[in-house]
Design an enzyme around this catalytic site. Structure first.
Site, short mmCIF file in Angstrom:
data_model
loop_
_atom_site.label_atom_id
_atom_site.label_comp_id
_atom_site.label_asym_id
_atom_site.label_seq_id
_atom_site.Cartn_x
_atom_site.Cartn_y
_atom_site.Cartn_z
N PRO A 209 99.15 -51.44 22.25
CA PRO A 209 99.80 -52.74 22.46
C PRO A 209 99.23 -53.81 21.53
O PRO A 209 98.03 -53.86 21.28
CB PRO A 209 99.48 -53.05 23.93
CG PRO A 209 99.14 -51.74 24.55
CD PRO A 209 98.53 -50.92 23.48
N GLY A 210 100.12 -54.66 21.03
CA GLY A 210 99.70 -55.78 20.21
C GLY A 210 99.53 -55.51 18.74
O GLY A 210 99.09 -56.38 18.00
N GLY A 212 101.93 -54.86 16.55
CA GLY A 212 103.00 -55.42 15.74
C GLY A 212 104.23 -54.54 15.61
O GLY A 212 104.97 -54.66 14.63
N THR A 214 107.05 -54.51 17.55
CA THR A 214 108.26 -55.35 17.68
C THR A 214 108.39 -56.30 16.50
O THR A 214 109.50 -56.58 16.05
CB THR A 214 108.19 -56.13 19.00
OG1 THR A 214 108.01 -55.22 20.10
CG2 THR A 214 109.47 -56.91 19.23
N GLU A 434 67.53 -59.34 26.61
CA GLU A 434 68.30 -59.54 25.38
C GLU A 434 67.38 -59.54 24.15
O GLU A 434 67.78 -59.08 23.08
CB GLU A 434 69.08 -60.86 25.46
CG GLU A 434 70.12 -60.91 26.57
CD GLU A 434 71.19 -59.85 26.40
OE1 GLU A 434 71.44 -59.40 25.26
OE2 GLU A 434 71.79 -59.46 27.42
N HIS A 437 66.86 -55.96 23.05
CA HIS A 437 67.97 -55.46 22.23
C HIS A 437 67.87 -55.97 20.80
O HIS A 437 68.05 -55.23 19.83
CB HIS A 437 69.31 -55.92 22.83
CG HIS A 437 69.69 -55.21 24.08
ND1 HIS A 437 69.70 -53.84 24.19
CD2 HIS A 437 70.11 -55.69 25.29
CE1 HIS A 437 70.10 -53.50 25.40
NE2 HIS A 437 70.34 -54.61 26.10
N ASP A 509 74.36 -50.83 30.11
CA ASP A 509 73.68 -50.11 29.04
C ASP A 509 73.56 -48.63 29.36
O ASP A 509 73.78 -47.77 28.48
CB ASP A 509 72.28 -50.70 28.81
CG ASP A 509 72.33 -52.15 28.38
OD1 ASP A 509 73.37 -52.56 27.82
OD2 ASP A 509 71.34 -52.88 28.61
#
Length: 638
Positions: A209-210, A212, A214, A434, A437, A509
């Site tokens: 979907p999305g 392009g 159409t 964080e 990471h 994670d």
């Protein structure tokens, strides 16, 4: 027939007397007042001979009408138990009073209540109105009324401002080239017919979907200059039996009349699903299959479809009927896949032209393309619109890079929730998670460099958010997947090493690590114990048994657990080696809440790895469209 029966029922001459009384009741609407008992009725009205007639309704209420100059007048009413007992009591009372049986008071039983009569009169008026409307429709019968329109013809109009051309479609060059073959053939069929070529009868646009599909069809309509009939697959499905097949016939009849022409059916899976599966023999399933059968016959049956090209779009090609997919109906299956970085660059250039920027669109297009891996055309349009909304909300005169980055964060991570109440301990845990990471990704060779990390809550559950600039590699090595596993586990490792306790923040994670490791062992054939075997998990599969034995399954589970433990131990060592850096990044996060790559460079220094190929980070940072210049700059920087 219904109207005639109503007329006969209420205006039959043999029932005029009874109907006259019923109509009198309806229009006069006498209220049930002056309620009396049967004894009072006998003494005051029946014995003096004042009763003209009695009307009995369904509610066992007898309405007494007395004699007067005009005939009869409603006087009073009384209630009784049952009709049989009422008739018996009334007959006995008249015999006791010496009234001759021929002079007994007439009793009329009215089965028509006021509201029932009103409803039937209204229904009769509606029926007459419907008949009048059908008669007023010139040249159209009931079948034409129910059939509606088979399709909407879009004629080529050069003055139409909403027209779409192939120059307005980007990111799908291969699909656009295949579609152009149809346009060229329809414009100049003699060129191909001289060589004995025939135009393909149909093209099926397949993709997520999305992407392009159409939009490509609209561009085909704009470029072809031939009549273009467009309809959605759901428009064939109606509550009336046979309407779907009739619409298919009408659609192709119109296309043949104005041939050469193009038919486009959007979301064809609404009527093209495989026959005989799911749903049993329900009426809706049978109607859909009849519509599909008619479509198959029209596309490649005994009838001719010369000069008619059928295009269709779907993102569920796996559910379509095999008879619909074969050559002769849909000869070409055109894949409209998610765009790569170059395709996203082209799409951004189109949408950036519509926005008021502080630089040229070329300045932003490749930088934004590098930040949006996996985005389709619809997502890119949303990014540009969100950036413009953010700029307008802050009363800026131009849209800047900060607005685009905020829009991308909004789409990937969700809406910021700065007012969400989080305790200091939880906030500190998220910061160290964080930071783990970020540091692990910085010092692992085969991982992508961090672009931005934040501890501002987003969405419904995310308490932290990190954004990387990945390379869109088509192939991944075992070493790359191992380093990625270590980077994902670094958040849990940082909590254990620097805080001393672990939290539930690593759930997402761990899910990613499990999926990656199982894929290496059971799909990609990286494990020596399992060997060169592949057991990919099929989506939407309802198979109860696995394609391997329980012994093989135990080996796979053991290998996955061993690989994950090995990666976690390596990550623990890495975090312990750089725990001062992790703590420094975490404290900086607690202070600023958002860190960019420049902040990481000040704390961690340059990455200790050289790379001679162009990375997405180089494209983002430098914005070069010249690949050779970007490579030279990358080597010099390292």
């Amino acid at each position: 027939m219904l109207g005639l029966s109503l007329l006969y029922r209420y205006f039959d001459p043999l029932k005029q007397k009874q109907n006259k009384i019923i109509f009198h009741e309806f229009f006069k609407l006498p209220k049930q007042k002056n309620k009396i008992s049967f004894q009072e009725f006998r003494n005051k009205f029946l014995e003096p001979g004042l009763v003209h007639h009695i009307v009995v309704n369904k509610k066992n209420v007898a309405k007494v009408y007395v004699k007067n100059d005009s005939g009869a007048k409603y006087q009073c009413c009384f209630k009784f138990g049952s009709v049989d007992s009422f008739e018996l009591r009334l007959e006995e009372a008249q015999k006791v009073l010496g009234i001759h049986p021929q002079d007994f008071v007439p009793v009329i039983y009215s089965s028509l209540e006021t509201k029932d009569f009103l409803f039937k009169i209204m229904f009769f008026i509606f029926f007459l109105h419907l008949v009048a409307n059908l008669v007023a429709i010139k040249g159209k019968g009931i079948s034409e009324l129910l059939n509606m329109n088979g399709g909407r013809v879009i004629q080529g109009n050069q003055n139409d401002n909403n027209k779409v051309y192939f120059k307005d479609v980007a990111g799908c060059d291969e699909a656009k080239q295949e579609i152009m073959d149809f346009v060229h053939f329809l414009r100049n069929p003699q060129k191909y017919e001289k060589l004995g070529a025939k135009i393909p009868k149909g093209a099926l646009l397949v993709g997520p979907p999305g992407t392009g599909k159409t939009l490509l069809a609209k561009a085909t309509a704009g470029e072809s200059g031939v009549p273009f009939l467009s309809i959605s697959g759901s428009d064939f499905v109606e509550m009336f039996v046979g309407v779907g097949a009739s619409r298919v016939r009408k659609l192709f009849d119109e296309a043949r009349k104005c041939a050469p022409s193009i038919i486009f059916i959007d979301e064809i899976d609404a009527i093209g699903r495989s026959r005989g599966g799911g749903g049993g023999h329900s009426r809706s399933n049978e109607e859909r299959e009849n519509t599909l059968n008619q479509l198959l016959v029209e596309m490649d049956g005994f009838g001719t479809t010369a000069g008619v090209v059928v295009m269709a779009g779907t993102n569920r090609v796996d559910v379509l009927d095999k008879a619909l997919l074969r050559p002769g109906r849909f000869d070409r299956h055109i894949i409209v896949d998610k765009p790569d970085i170059k395709g996203r660059d082209q799409i951004f250039r189109i949408y950036l032209k519509r926005i008021k920027l502080d630089h040229e669109p070329l300045y932003y297009s490749q930088r934004l393309a590098s930040l949006t891996p996996g985005f389709v055309g619809a997502d890119i349009a949303n990014v540009c619109n969100e950036a413009a909304l953010i700029a307008a909300r802050t009363e800026e005169s131009h849209v800047t890079m900060d607005h685009f980055e905020a829009a991308i964060d909004r789409i990937i991570g969700g809406l910021e929730k700065k007012n969400k109440v989080i305790s200091k301990l939880q906030r500190r845990t998220v910061a160290y998670h964080e930071a783990g990471h970020a540091v692990a990704g910085w010092f692992l060779e085969h991982t992508e460099p961090l672009l931005k990390v934040t501890i501002i809550p987003r969405g419904t559950a995310a308490l932290g958010f990190a954004q990387y600039v990945p390379n869109e590699n088509l192939l991944m090595t075992k070493e790359q997947l191992y380093d990625r596993t270590c980077m994902i586990l670094a958040g849990r490792a940082a909590e254990k090493v620097l805080i001393g306790t672990i939290s539930t923040g690593a759930q997402d994670d761990l899910e990613k690590v499990t999926k990656i490791t199982y894929a290496q062992v059971a799909v990609y054939g990286f494990s020596e114990k399992v060997g060169l075997l592949s057991f990919p998990q099929k989506e939407d599969s309802y198979e109860a048994s696995k394609p391997y034995s329980s012994k093989t399954g135990a080996i796979i589970d053991s290998e996955v657990r061993e690989w994950v433990n090995k990666a976690y131990e390596h990550t623990i060592k890495l975090i312990e080696e750089h725990k001062e850096k992790v703590a420094e990044i975490a404290e900086l996060l607690l202070e600023k809440e958002v860190l960019h790559q420049d902040d990481l460079l000040q704390v961690l220094g340059a990455r200790p790895f050289k790379c001679a190929e162009v990375t997405n980070y180089d494209r983002y940072k430098l914005g070069f469209h010249d690949e050779e210049k970007a490579v030279e700059t990358t080597v010099d920087r390292d």
